[in-house]
Enzyme design. Structure first.
Site, PDB file in Angstrom:
ATOM      1  N   SER A   1       0.541  -1.501   0.065  1.00 28.07           N
ATOM      2  CA  SER A   1       0.212   0.389  -0.125  1.00 28.07           C
ATOM      3  C   SER A   1       0.866   1.504   0.185  1.00 28.07           C
ATOM      4  O   SER A   1       1.432   0.889  -0.170  1.00 28.07           O
ATOM      5  CB  SER A   1      -0.837   0.450   0.819  1.00 28.07           C
ATOM      6  OG  SER A   1      -0.376  -0.257   2.374  1.00 28.07           O
TER       7      SER A   1
ATOM      8  N   GLU B   1      -0.179  11.026 -10.268  1.00 30.02           N
ATOM      9  CA  GLU B   1      -1.380  10.342 -11.673  1.00 30.02           C
ATOM     10  C   GLU B   1      -2.251  10.711 -10.429  1.00 30.02           C
ATOM     11  O   GLU B   1      -2.225  10.341  -9.283  1.00 30.02           O
ATOM     12  CB  GLU B   1      -0.921   9.231 -11.635  1.00 30.02           C
ATOM     13  CG  GLU B   1      -0.765   8.200 -11.074  1.00 30.02           C
ATOM     14  CD  GLU B   1      -0.148   6.991 -10.933  1.00 30.02           C
ATOM     15  OE1 GLU B   1      -0.746   6.521 -11.828  1.00 30.02           O
ATOM     16  OE2 GLU B   1       0.951   6.536 -10.472  1.00 30.02           O
TER      17      GLU B   1
ATOM     18  N   LYS C   1      -5.182   8.764  -7.916  1.00 25.22           N
ATOM     19  CA  LYS C   1      -5.365   7.281  -7.360  1.00 25.22           C
ATOM     20  C   LYS C   1      -7.024   7.333  -7.111  1.00 25.22           C
ATOM     21  O   LYS C   1      -8.174   7.614  -7.259  1.00 25.22           O
ATOM     22  CB  LYS C   1      -5.110   7.506  -5.570  1.00 25.22           C
ATOM     23  CG  LYS C   1      -5.352   7.000  -4.421  1.00 25.22           C
ATOM     24  CD  LYS C   1      -4.204   6.719  -3.245  1.00 25.22           C
ATOM     25  CE  LYS C   1      -3.567   5.671  -2.669  1.00 25.22           C
ATOM     26  NZ  LYS C   1      -5.499   4.626  -2.448  1.00 25.22           N
TER      27      LYS C   1
ATOM     28  N   ASP D   1     -10.273   5.682  -7.144  1.00 22.00           N
ATOM     29  CA  ASP D   1     -11.120   3.957  -5.838  1.00 22.00           C
ATOM     30  C   ASP D   1     -11.717   3.366  -6.402  1.00 22.00           C
ATOM     31  O   ASP D   1     -12.336   3.016  -6.373  1.00 22.00           O
ATOM     32  CB  ASP D   1     -11.450   5.568  -4.664  1.00 22.00           C
ATOM     33  CG  ASP D   1     -12.321   4.166  -3.301  1.00 22.00           C
ATOM     34  OD1 ASP D   1     -11.413   4.057  -3.435  1.00 22.00           O
ATOM     35  OD2 ASP D   1     -13.299   5.302  -2.847  1.00 22.00           O
TER      36      ASP D   1
ATOM     37  N   GLU E   1      -5.684  -1.131 -11.064  1.00 25.55           N
ATOM     38  CA  GLU E   1      -6.970  -0.353 -10.528  1.00 25.55           C
ATOM     39  C   GLU E   1      -8.311  -0.659 -10.963  1.00 25.55           C
ATOM     40  O   GLU E   1      -8.749  -0.643 -12.238  1.00 25.55           O
ATOM     41  CB  GLU E   1      -6.871   0.582  -9.565  1.00 25.55           C
ATOM     42  CG  GLU E   1      -7.907   0.750  -8.786  1.00 25.55           C
ATOM     43  CD  GLU E   1      -6.835   0.535  -7.291  1.00 25.55           C
ATOM     44  OE1 GLU E   1      -5.917   0.107  -7.155  1.00 25.55           O
ATOM     45  OE2 GLU E   1      -7.722   1.193  -5.958  1.00 25.55           O
TER      46      GLU E   1
ATOM     47  N   TYR F   1      -1.013   1.114 -13.594  1.00 26.19           N
ATOM     48  CA  TYR F   1       0.010   1.910 -13.283  1.00 26.19           C
ATOM     49  C   TYR F   1       1.438   1.035 -12.319  1.00 26.19           C
ATOM     50  O   TYR F   1       2.136   2.281 -11.672  1.00 26.19           O
ATOM     51  CB  TYR F   1      -0.898   2.882 -12.354  1.00 26.19           C
ATOM     52  CG  TYR F   1      -0.864   1.882 -10.746  1.00 26.19           C
ATOM     53  CD1 TYR F   1      -0.747   1.199  -9.965  1.00 26.19           C
ATOM     54  CD2 TYR F   1      -3.033   1.937 -11.045  1.00 26.19           C
ATOM     55  CE1 TYR F   1      -1.153   0.938  -8.501  1.00 26.19           C
ATOM     56  CE2 TYR F   1      -3.424   1.302  -9.372  1.00 26.19           C
ATOM     57  CZ  TYR F   1      -2.374   0.250  -8.485  1.00 26.19           C
ATOM     58  OH  TYR F   1      -3.465  -0.005  -7.173  1.00 26.19           O
TER      59      TYR F   1
ATOM     60  N   LYS G   1       5.283   9.307  -7.265  1.00 25.66           N
ATOM     61  CA  LYS G   1       5.971   8.790  -7.079  1.00 25.66           C
ATOM     62  C   LYS G   1       7.586   9.179  -7.696  1.00 25.66           C
ATOM     63  O   LYS G   1       7.710  10.066  -8.861  1.00 25.66           O
ATOM     64  CB  LYS G   1       5.517   7.657  -8.100  1.00 25.66           C
ATOM     65  CG  LYS G   1       5.031   6.748  -7.783  1.00 25.66           C
ATOM     66  CD  LYS G   1       4.434   5.533  -9.078  1.00 25.66           C
ATOM     67  CE  LYS G   1       3.410   4.495  -8.619  1.00 25.66           C
ATOM     68  NZ  LYS G   1       2.699   3.555  -9.713  1.00 25.66           N
TER      69      LYS G   1
ATOM     70  N   LYS H   1      -3.237  12.845   0.221  1.00 22.19           N
ATOM     71  CA  LYS H   1      -5.294  12.667  -0.017  1.00 22.19           C
ATOM     72  C   LYS H   1      -6.439  13.515  -0.380  1.00 22.19           C
ATOM     73  O   LYS H   1      -5.732  14.687  -0.335  1.00 22.19           O
ATOM     74  CB  LYS H   1      -5.186  11.389   1.262  1.00 22.19           C
ATOM     75  CG  LYS H   1      -4.779   9.960   1.499  1.00 22.19           C
ATOM     76  CD  LYS H   1      -5.095   9.526  -0.099  1.00 22.19           C
ATOM     77  CE  LYS H   1      -6.188   8.435   1.048  1.00 22.19           C
ATOM     78  NZ  LYS H   1      -6.169   7.452   1.373  1.00 22.19           N
TER      79      LYS H   1
ATOM     80  N   CYS I   1     -14.775  -1.999  35.466  1.00 19.58           N
ATOM     81  CA  CYS I   1     -14.819  -2.668  34.050  1.00 19.58           C
ATOM     82  C   CYS I   1     -17.325  -2.836  34.110  1.00 19.58           C
ATOM     83  O   CYS I   1     -17.243  -3.262  34.824  1.00 19.58           O
ATOM     84  CB  CYS I   1     -13.934  -4.140  34.283  1.00 19.58           C
ATOM     85  SG  CYS I   1     -14.637  -4.901  32.942  1.00 19.58           S
TER      86      CYS I   1
ATOM     87  N   CYS J   1     -17.345  -7.238  34.573  1.00 22.71           N
ATOM     88  CA  CYS J   1     -17.047  -7.916  35.144  1.00 22.71           C
ATOM     89  C   CYS J   1     -16.734  -6.896  36.878  1.00 22.71           C
ATOM     90  O   CYS J   1     -16.918  -7.681  37.804  1.00 22.71           O
ATOM     91  CB  CYS J   1     -15.667  -8.603  35.493  1.00 22.71           C
ATOM     92  SG  CYS J   1     -14.406  -7.719  35.802  1.00 22.71           S
TER      93      CYS J   1
ATOM     94  N   CYS K   1      -9.245  -2.587  32.635  1.00 20.98           N
ATOM     95  CA  CYS K   1     -10.169  -3.895  33.098  1.00 20.98           C
ATOM     96  C   CYS K   1      -8.921  -4.719  34.559  1.00 20.98           C
ATOM     97  O   CYS K   1      -8.704  -5.970  33.627  1.00 20.98           O
ATOM     98  CB  CYS K   1     -10.904  -4.430  32.858  1.00 20.98           C
ATOM     99  SG  CYS K   1     -11.094  -5.854  33.748  1.00 20.98           S
TER     100      CYS K   1
ATOM    101  N   CYS L   1     -12.244 -11.812  34.071  1.00 22.86           N
ATOM    102  CA  CYS L   1     -13.216 -10.729  33.395  1.00 22.86           C
ATOM    103  C   CYS L   1     -13.344 -11.505  32.347  1.00 22.86           C
ATOM    104  O   CYS L   1     -13.117 -12.389  31.757  1.00 22.86           O
ATOM    105  CB  CYS L   1     -12.832 -10.096  33.050  1.00 22.86           C
ATOM    106  SG  CYS L   1     -13.825  -8.902  32.280  1.00 22.86           S
TER     107      CYS L   1
END
Length: 711
Positions: free
Chosen positions: A99, A133, A135, A137, A191, A243, A307, A331, A436, A439, A454, A460
């Site tokens: 990724s 380039e 991306k 989806d 993709e 790509y 890149k 992004k 908790c 418990c 906890c 628990c």
DNA sequence: GTGCCTCGAGTTCA
DNA sequence: CTCGAGGCAC
């Protein structure tokens, strides 16, 4: 196809069913289909044929159509969507499918470029060309061509292993089946996606046919590619952009740009917005241009990928564990939505961690309805840390607030902001419980820890169950037919309380015992036998998996692997864990000397083996634990510990280290008796002398490059 | 002590 | 996928 006809033998026409019969049958179908779906989804162990699965699903739908009042809240028609994924074969990628690291701001991009220059040893103003380039989806796909023929198509999966969707890939117009003038071996990556217009048309067709519609183009593309019947995929308008590439027998070019041109020439669709960017300004201009065109492209994109253009530089930079160093995804700002926070629930995890989860009034964000969101920990909700200082991204979040939700990485729902103007006047700051919720044990926060835990340990119920779920999880024992749901159900009835109970299940609840699994609701003779067999088959377990399965804090999959490799056998490992309790022992010194093992993990291991010695040994006695093999590698430096010293003239320190590690070597900072090889550049001082004293082999940079075959 | 980098743990929806 | 923190180099 239908090997198992038992469930159909007495099937009656839906029109003839009484209400009571319909209700009973829907209940049985919910159980059977749920189990079958689990078996498909989790393991490679289908409990019925595809044909029968479809038949039962259709039967369920038919009954629900005639008796809409009887539709169950756990109806399979609501839960079972696309064809079960594990009906596909697995393909191991020859080169891992990675990724990308993310950049959210222009500053992140500037840092990324500066990091590239630093790694390569370039001046801050030296020219450095990249590419940009969009991306896409969609979902990534790897296509393997041998002698110009399409051989395999695989999804990304976990990056190591994907699903074999070759038959479906052959149905797609945009994927070439034959190549001319291609390298003998060529893996093309790209993709799969669906355009907006095709998506709308598909949903309209689905609606007209009474089928379910897809939430967004990406889901539609994923669902269409993962059809068991390639004929269905053929009818779906899937498209493709190439790509990247995996293994190739001959280089596609010297730069990213050349390689993409070559892929285009070979007949692959490549993105028309791909752009060569010699400067940072060009890169950011490309980002803005692509963002401006986003709405009119006709398909979904969620950012711009940069890149490094020069492929030899890409190779020098190499890879981190899951991402390449030479690329980044810039992004677009995430889609946001406002909704009301209806409540905050507390979940208790395997380690006892109390995590607050937001219950939201359902709202659509990025094409998906979201009703839960993680709130991390109490500081995050309070907007400040335990000392009262504001924390990054933290917010004063209260029940009743209007909150702004987004999906981090377009997946995980998170709360970004709170509207103080719309806060109800009755609201009070959220208070983490001091006990908790599962418990009642005190829930404490260790100094320096951001998490409240906890203290109930395995008393628990939540911790006990989560531990068991971890034990049977995919990376641990991975027992067919014994997933999270089953384990929880067995735990509730007291059949499986601790891991070792799994391996005595047959003795206690098998044939001849007063209570038998086959008499349990939802189980029969055959399925009970299958489960016992599946359990037996996992008695033989690699050491690393066992260590991981124990669920010791700070010991995850990777560390478990390291420990297994280091100690080799269970008996060696087990003995060391006891002996290491004495901090003056050699066992302690050896343990903490392991690369990646520090004081925190050591303490956690020692404590676990003190507190749970009895249960761990009882478990181990029921197993056949396989010794770990030393990792074989053909590199001459694999497994060797090397040290760099002096000035390196042909690469930076970071690059030298990354390369050596990529070949399986360990890179240490100082010379010791464990050092196998010292690479000394000009100006080497005390380290070279020490190495000579210890009789360690010393070579220069050129000899090193020759050794690793990279001169 | 600072600054990577990786790992572990907890997370959603389909 | 993200955050927090462990581990390690500098």
């Amino acid at each position: 196809m239908a090997q198992d006809t038992t469930s159909k033998t007495h099937e009656r026409a839906v029109e003839d069913l009484t209400t009571a019969e319909a209700r009973a049958e829907l209940e049985a179908l919910a159980l059977h289909l749920g189990r079958a779906n689990d078996a498909y989804f989790r393991d490679d162990a289908p409990v019925m044929s595809d044909a029968e699965f479809d038949h039962l699903r259709n039967r369920n739908a038919a009954i629900e159509k005639r008796f809409p009042d009887l539709i169950r809240s756990d109806s399979p028609s609501r839960q079972i969507g696309a064809a079960p994924s594990d009906a596909f074969g697995k393909i191991r990628h020859t080169r891992r499918m990675l990724s990308l690291a993310n950049a959210f701001t222009e500053d992140d991009v500037v840092d990324f470029i500066a990091g590239l220059r630093r790694f390569l040893g370039l001046a801050p103003d030296a020219p450095l060309a990249l590419t940009a380039e969009p991306k896409i989806d969609g979902l990534s796909l790897s296509l393997r061509y041998e002698n110009g023929q399409l051989r395999h198509a695989a999804t990304r999966g976990d990056g190591e292993t994907g699903e074999d969707v070759t038959a479906n890939a052959r149905m797609l117009d945009e994927i070439p089946q034959h190549l001319t003038d291609a390298p003998d071996l060529l893996e093309v990556r790209g993709e799969i996606y669906m355009s907006h217009s095709d998506f709308a048309a598909l949903n309209a067709r689905q609606a007209a046919a009474g089928g379910k519609s897809f939430a967004n183009p990406r889901n539609a593309a994923a669902g269409s590619l993962r059809q068991l019947d390639p004929g269905i995929t053929r009818a779906r308008p899937l498209r493709f952009f190439a790509y990247a590439w995996g293994a190739v027998s001959a280089p596609l070019g010297q730069t990213q740009t050349e390689a993409i041109d070559r892929l285009t020439a070979l007949g692959f669709p490549t993105n028309p917005l791909f752009r060569y960017c010699p400067t940072l300004d060009d890169l950011l201009t490309a980002y803005r241009d692509i963002e401006a065109q986003r709405a009119s492209l006709g398909y979904d994109i969620d950012g711009v990928v940069y890149k490094l253009d020069d492929l030899s530089q890409q190779e020098r930079l190499g890879l981190r564990s899951t991402t390449p160093r030479w690329a980044i995804a810039h992004k677009f700002p995430a889609e946001l939505a406002w909704t009301r926070l209806d409540g905050i629930d507390i979940q208790v995890g395997r380690t006892g961690a109390l995590s607050p989860v937001a219950r939201l009034s359902p709202v659509t964000v990025g094409g998906v309805v979201v009703s839960n969101a993680t709130l991390h920990n109490e500081d995050y909700i309070a907007g400040r840390d335990s000392r009262g200082a504001p924390i990054r991204d933290g917010r004063d979040i209260r029940i009743g607030d209007w909150v702004q939700v987004y999906r981090a990485g377009d997946v995980i729902p998170k709360i970004r902001d709170v509207d103080p103007a719309r806060r109800p006047d009755w609201s009070t700051p959220f208070q983490m419980p001091a006990h908790c919720p599962e418990c009642g044990s005190p829930a404490l926060r260790e100094p320096g820890d951001s998490v409240r835990r906890c203290t109930g340990g395995l008393t628990c119920p939540a911790q006990a169950v989560e531990r068991l779920k971890h034990f049977v999880s995919r990376a641990a024992f991975d027992i067919d037919g014994l997933g999270a749901k089953q384990v929880e159900s067995f735990w509730r009835d007291g059949w499986i309380v601790a891991p070792r109970d799994i391996f005595t299940l047959r003795d206690r609840f098998g044939p001849g015992q007063p209570r038998q699994l086959k008499n349990r609701e939802g189980w029969g003779e055959k399925s009970a036998q299958n489960l016992f067999d599946a359990i037996d088959s996992k008695r033989r377990i690699p050491l690393a998996r066992l260590i991981y399965a124990l669920g010791i804090r700070h010991v995850g999959e990777t560390s478990a692997g390291v420990l297994a490799t280091q100690y080799g056998t269970w008996s060696a490992f087990r003995a060391a864990m006891s002996e290491a309790a004495d901090p003056d022992s050699t066992a302690y010194a050896e343990l903490i000397a392991i690369d990646g093992v520090g004081p925190v993990m050591v303490q956690s291991l020692i404590t676990a083996f003190q507190v749970e010695a009895g249960t761990i040994d009882a478990l181990a006695a029921l197993l056949d634990i396989q010794a770990a093999e030393a990792r074989a590698s053909d590199s001459p430096v694999a497994g060797k510990t090397v040290v760099f010293t002096g000035t390196l003239e042909r690469m930076t320190r970071a690059e030298a280290k990354a390369r050596a590690e990529a070949l399986g070597a360990k890179v240490a900072g100082s010379v010791s008796t464990k050092t196998d090889l010292l690479i000394a550049g000009p100006g080497a001082g005390s380290k070279a002398k020490k190495a000579a004293d210890l009789g360690i082999e010393v070579i220069d940079e050129d000899q090193w490059l020759a050794l690793i075959g990279a001169s």
